[in-house]
Write a protein that holds these residues in place. Sequence first.
Motif, PDB file in Angstrom:
ATOM      1  N   SER A 222     -61.359 -24.201 113.743  1.00 14.66           N
ATOM      2  CA  SER A 222     -62.786 -24.556 113.767  1.00 14.66           C
ATOM      3  C   SER A 222     -63.649 -23.391 114.234  1.00 14.66           C
ATOM      4  O   SER A 222     -64.852 -23.365 113.963  1.00 14.66           O
ATOM      5  CB  SER A 222     -63.011 -25.771 114.669  1.00 14.66           C
TER       6      SER A 222
ATOM      7  N   PHE B 190     -62.968 -25.777 100.361  1.00 11.12           N
ATOM      8  CA  PHE B 190     -63.959 -26.206  99.374  1.00 11.12           C
ATOM      9  C   PHE B 190     -63.669 -27.651  98.950  1.00 11.12           C
ATOM     10  O   PHE B 190     -62.545 -27.994  98.590  1.00 11.12           O
ATOM     11  CB  PHE B 190     -63.888 -25.253  98.183  1.00 11.12           C
ATOM     12  N   HIS B 191     -64.696 -28.497  99.017  1.00  7.69           N
ATOM     13  CA  HIS B 191     -64.514 -29.936  98.799  1.00  7.69           C
ATOM     14  C   HIS B 191     -63.793 -30.257  97.487  1.00  7.69           C
ATOM     15  O   HIS B 191     -62.842 -31.052  97.486  1.00  7.69           O
ATOM     16  CB  HIS B 191     -65.878 -30.637  98.858  1.00  7.69           C
TER      17      HIS B 191
ATOM     18  N   ASP C 201     -62.936 -20.599 110.615  1.00  9.13           N
ATOM     19  CA  ASP C 201     -63.235 -20.930 109.225  1.00  9.13           C
ATOM     20  C   ASP C 201     -64.021 -22.239 109.178  1.00  9.13           C
ATOM     21  O   ASP C 201     -64.169 -22.928 110.184  1.00  9.13           O
ATOM     22  CB  ASP C 201     -61.971 -21.001 108.356  1.00  9.13           C
ATOM     23  N   SER C 202     -64.506 -22.559 107.989  1.00  8.45           N
ATOM     24  CA  SER C 202     -65.338 -23.752 107.811  1.00  8.45           C
ATOM     25  C   SER C 202     -64.713 -24.755 106.864  1.00  8.45           C
ATOM     26  O   SER C 202     -65.408 -25.595 106.292  1.00  8.45           O
ATOM     27  CB  SER C 202     -66.732 -23.345 107.301  1.00  8.45           C
TER      28      SER C 202
ATOM     29  N   HIS D 167     -70.807 -28.984  97.355  1.00  7.11           N
ATOM     30  CA  HIS D 167     -70.831 -27.527  97.449  1.00  7.11           C
ATOM     31  C   HIS D 167     -71.292 -27.024  98.816  1.00  7.11           C
ATOM     32  O   HIS D 167     -71.423 -25.822  99.016  1.00  7.11           O
ATOM     33  CB  HIS D 167     -71.719 -26.947  96.342  1.00  7.11           C
ATOM     34  N   GLY D 168     -71.504 -27.929  99.744  1.00  3.65           N
ATOM     35  CA  GLY D 168     -71.877 -27.517 101.091  1.00  3.65           C
ATOM     36  C   GLY D 168     -70.643 -27.298 101.955  1.00  3.65           C
ATOM     37  O   GLY D 168     -69.502 -27.289 101.476  1.00  3.65           O
ATOM     38  N   TYR D 169     -70.889 -27.109 103.249  1.00  3.48           N
ATOM     39  CA  TYR D 169     -69.761 -26.952 104.170  1.00  3.48           C
ATOM     40  C   TYR D 169     -68.910 -28.223 104.127  1.00  3.48           C
ATOM     41  O   TYR D 169     -69.425 -29.328 104.270  1.00  3.48           O
ATOM     42  CB  TYR D 169     -70.260 -26.705 105.590  1.00  3.48           C
ATOM     43  N   PRO D 170     -67.605 -28.075 103.977  1.00  2.00           N
ATOM     44  CA  PRO D 170     -66.766 -29.252 103.750  1.00  2.00           C
ATOM     45  C   PRO D 170     -66.298 -29.966 105.011  1.00  2.00           C
ATOM     46  O   PRO D 170     -65.689 -31.036 104.929  1.00  2.00           O
ATOM     47  CB  PRO D 170     -65.571 -28.665 102.995  1.00  2.00           C
TER      48      PRO D 170
ATOM     49  N   TYR E  88     -64.563 -29.314 109.202  1.00  2.00           N
ATOM     50  CA  TYR E  88     -63.490 -28.530 109.806  1.00  2.00           C
ATOM     51  C   TYR E  88     -62.106 -29.146 109.642  1.00  2.00           C
ATOM     52  O   TYR E  88     -61.113 -28.431 109.555  1.00  2.00           O
ATOM     53  CB  TYR E  88     -63.776 -28.317 111.295  1.00  2.00           C
TER      54      TYR E  88
END
Length: 398
Positions: free
Chosen positions: A264, A271-272, A267-268, A61-64, A66
């Motif tokens: 990059s 979602f994983h 956006d980040s 649930h963190g940043y997946p 770039y």
Amino acid sequence: MRHSHRLANLPPYPFARWAEHVAHAQRKLDVIRLDVGNPDAAPPDEVIETLCRSARHPDHHGYPGYRGIPALRHAIARYYERRFGVTLDPESEVVPLIGSKEGLVNLALAYLDPGDVALVPDPGYAPYQRGAILAGAELHTFPLLPERDFLPDLDAIPARVLDQAVLIWLNYPNNPTGATADLDFFARAVDFARRHELLLCHDAPYADVTYDGYRAPSVLQVPGASEVAIEFNSLSKMANMAGWRVGMAVGSAPVVQALARVKSNVDSGIFHPLQEAAVEALSADPAWITERNAIYRERLEILVDGLRQIGIEASCPRATLYLWAPIPAPSGGASAWTSERFAQMLLDETGIAVAPGSFFGDAGQGFIRVSATAPTHRIEEARRRLQTFERPTPQTAI
């Protein structure tokens, strides 16, 4: 506060404006939505199960990241190898997208400056134009005409335009016309791009929505295409995942890297759990796709029959979700309606929402696009309603 010049030059997105008309009609009518290409069924069960399973992992649930997880990039490469016989390097020639639409616009930001020209098909998907406008570039549209089976005459583009052109957009199977292109056409397009030092951008989200045994090719199947071309694709139509927002750009390594550099900064990543579900979708059973496409084909045939009852001649395409149909003349021998006027009358009288062809460009005037993405029983209801539609005279319609 004043808006930027960039925003001032950006027209409203036509489907956003049309959605307001549809919402108004829904206050009075039971509206059947045939105006948007929004798949009405779910993805394969295993895709949904993968999403749920992955979402239960606390570290998903963190940043997946770039560039997307390696498993997704490799799955995209395997899909292109299996489906098209195209070999891609997952590290340098593949970038996952938050739906292909953002990639279309971000590519313009990566390659276009004020004074540059983008070559755009007419009719065509609006983001091809909108990306160029946001980049401050100029547009030159080339027509897709029925007499050429909606394939462009690239050699008719003026030399003075080509001198300033940086990139060209193509889209087959085509939205909105449903037209298809073969590898001979793509070979000519690749040669055209090479001769004029253009970046060839091919948008291919309907490659797996095909009928009667037709298999749509990739532009990257042309030898040497990866030197001048990038191709966009999406799970929206391929796997009924329009709302999941998972797409891809593949092809020329320098172009993919330039697009990734823009992304990059804006956006980040995806979602994983969506990425893991996308891996599953990219290996979907071909039988599932065949069965899904058979449903679309049945719906298209129903719509063809319904449209003929009001004087609109259309035929089932070899690919895509759409019928691209010329609107009939008004009764009384008057000149033809505009596409939007006809669509509005159809909506008001029958509750059937279709897309005006003019939303896709000037060359779309005189056409409507009808989507097969409502449940089959609603498509049948649309056919019944069409039987009651009477084209009003100009005097009564105004």
